[in-house]
Design a protein around this motif. Sequence first.
Motif, PDB file in Angstrom:
ATOM      1  N   PRO A  42       0.947  -1.240   0.010  1.00 26.20           N
ATOM      2  CA  PRO A  42      -0.136  -0.141   0.042  1.00 26.20           C
ATOM      3  C   PRO A  42       0.787   1.270   0.130  1.00 26.20           C
ATOM      4  CG  PRO A  42      -0.968  -1.621   1.491  1.00 26.20           C
ATOM      5  CD  PRO A  42       0.403  -2.149   1.024  1.00 26.20           C
ATOM      6  N   LEU A  43       1.797   1.296   0.546  1.00 25.10           N
ATOM      7  CA  LEU A  43       2.898   2.394   0.523  1.00 25.10           C
ATOM      8  C   LEU A  43       3.778   2.493  -0.819  1.00 25.10           C
ATOM      9  CD1 LEU A  43       4.360   2.146   4.263  1.00 25.10           C
ATOM     10  CD2 LEU A  43       2.500   3.436   3.436  1.00 25.10           C
ATOM     11  N   LEU A  44       4.061   1.452  -1.420  1.00 27.89           N
ATOM     12  CA  LEU A  44       4.880   1.438  -2.742  1.00 27.89           C
ATOM     13  C   LEU A  44       3.901   1.757  -3.973  1.00 27.89           C
ATOM     14  CD1 LEU A  44       7.329  -1.687  -1.906  1.00 27.89           C
ATOM     15  CD2 LEU A  44       7.796   0.882  -1.443  1.00 27.89           C
ATOM     16  N   ALA A  45       2.830   1.190  -3.897  1.00 21.42           N
ATOM     17  CA  ALA A  45       2.079   1.101  -5.059  1.00 21.42           C
ATOM     18  C   ALA A  45       1.451   2.648  -5.497  1.00 21.42           C
ATOM     19  CB  ALA A  45       0.804   0.308  -4.912  1.00 21.42           C
ATOM     20  N   PRO A  46       1.664   3.137  -6.493  1.00 22.09           N
ATOM     21  CA  PRO A  46       1.315   4.862  -6.530  1.00 22.09           C
ATOM     22  C   PRO A  46      -0.338   4.822  -6.515  1.00 22.09           C
ATOM     23  CG  PRO A  46       2.054   3.945  -8.680  1.00 22.09           C
ATOM     24  CD  PRO A  46       2.403   2.914  -7.597  1.00 22.09           C
ATOM     25  N   TYR A  47      -1.014   3.515  -6.751  1.00 20.04           N
ATOM     26  CA  TYR A  47      -2.435   3.600  -7.207  1.00 20.04           C
ATOM     27  C   TYR A  47      -2.868   2.313  -6.578  1.00 20.04           C
ATOM     28  CZ  TYR A  47      -1.287   7.127 -10.474  1.00 20.04           C
ATOM     29  OH  TYR A  47      -0.791   8.143 -11.484  1.00 20.04           O
ATOM     30  N   GLY A  48      -4.379   2.113  -6.492  1.00 18.16           N
ATOM     31  CA  GLY A  48      -4.957   0.993  -6.094  1.00 18.16           C
ATOM     32  C   GLY A  48      -5.030  -0.220  -7.066  1.00 18.16           C
ATOM     33  N   TYR A  49      -4.906  -1.535  -6.697  1.00 15.98           N
ATOM     34  CA  TYR A  49      -4.915  -2.521  -7.661  1.00 15.98           C
ATOM     35  C   TYR A  49      -6.126  -2.420  -8.633  1.00 15.98           C
ATOM     36  CZ  TYR A  49      -8.106  -4.805  -4.427  1.00 15.98           C
ATOM     37  OH  TYR A  49      -9.367  -5.078  -3.690  1.00 15.98           O
TER      38      TYR A  49
END
Length: 315
Positions: A42-49
């Motif tokens: 959740p901290l690394l991904a720029p957006y939701g899946y």
Amino acid sequence: MAQVLPRRLPLPIRAGAGLQRAMLLTGLTLTTLFLLTALLGPLLAPYGYAQLRDTAGLFGSQQHPSGAHPLGTTITGYDVLSRTVWGARTALEIILGALLLSVIPGTVLGLASGYLGGRLDRLLVGLADALYAFPPLLLAIVMSIVISGGQSSLVGGLGAAACSVAVAFVPQYFRVVRAEVIRVKAEPFVDAARVIGTGTWRIMFRHVLRNSVRTLPLIFTINASEAILTLAGLGFLGFGIEPNSAAEWGYDLNRSVADVTSGLWWTAVPPGLAIVLTVLGTTLLGESLTDLADPRLRRRATPNTDRTNGDAHDD
């Protein structure tokens, strides 16, 4: 100082040498990277899946890599980097699910079979042999249909993959624990416990069990790679998880097959590379730890270590 530093290294790394140590370090690095990506997703991904838009509007389909989307977007408009990062969490959930569903029953059955013996032992050994006849991926497809009715839901996809991996791995843990229990129950301390009147169940779980499960972590690191491949195979064949329920590398790879023929490399390379690196890391780690657990390898490494320490001491 030259004599002290090597002894401060972790024992598996200090015991290995040359190519074996390089394999262990590579596997440890890749596995650690996978775990950190899964835990910090959740901290690394720029957006939701399953995010398709932001404040500027829709992401767009098959967008080239850019500042807003470092790895571009998929044909359905998902951010490739985010889907790849979130997919690590899904893979970790499958591994943990397989751990709970295979290690626990395999250990309990192996303990009962090895210690009690008799007809129970023959029956359980026969069932374990029969389960080897089912290919894990085929079993996963059947269980996916049974559990979710052919729908690629989150519960159905994760449950089918975890259950199929568990059923395939239970015989392995059963055989390992059973063999260790048969060896341990012949030790003098077990006979001493019987002589003083200790109950059967207390001996099994207090004295025998904890001395029979030392090799299970090594087996599980090897089997973790097969769990990831089974999940990816389900997703690639269309029996995985819906994209709006969770991110899954196999599903994303399936959706990007047509893009590769059109020159859109960025939708296929990240999920494919994630599968390869994760499986490679867990496989190298498991194989290296298994080799280092062999006493013959430790005996071969000991003279070299002693000779090195002796030369340093003479200097």
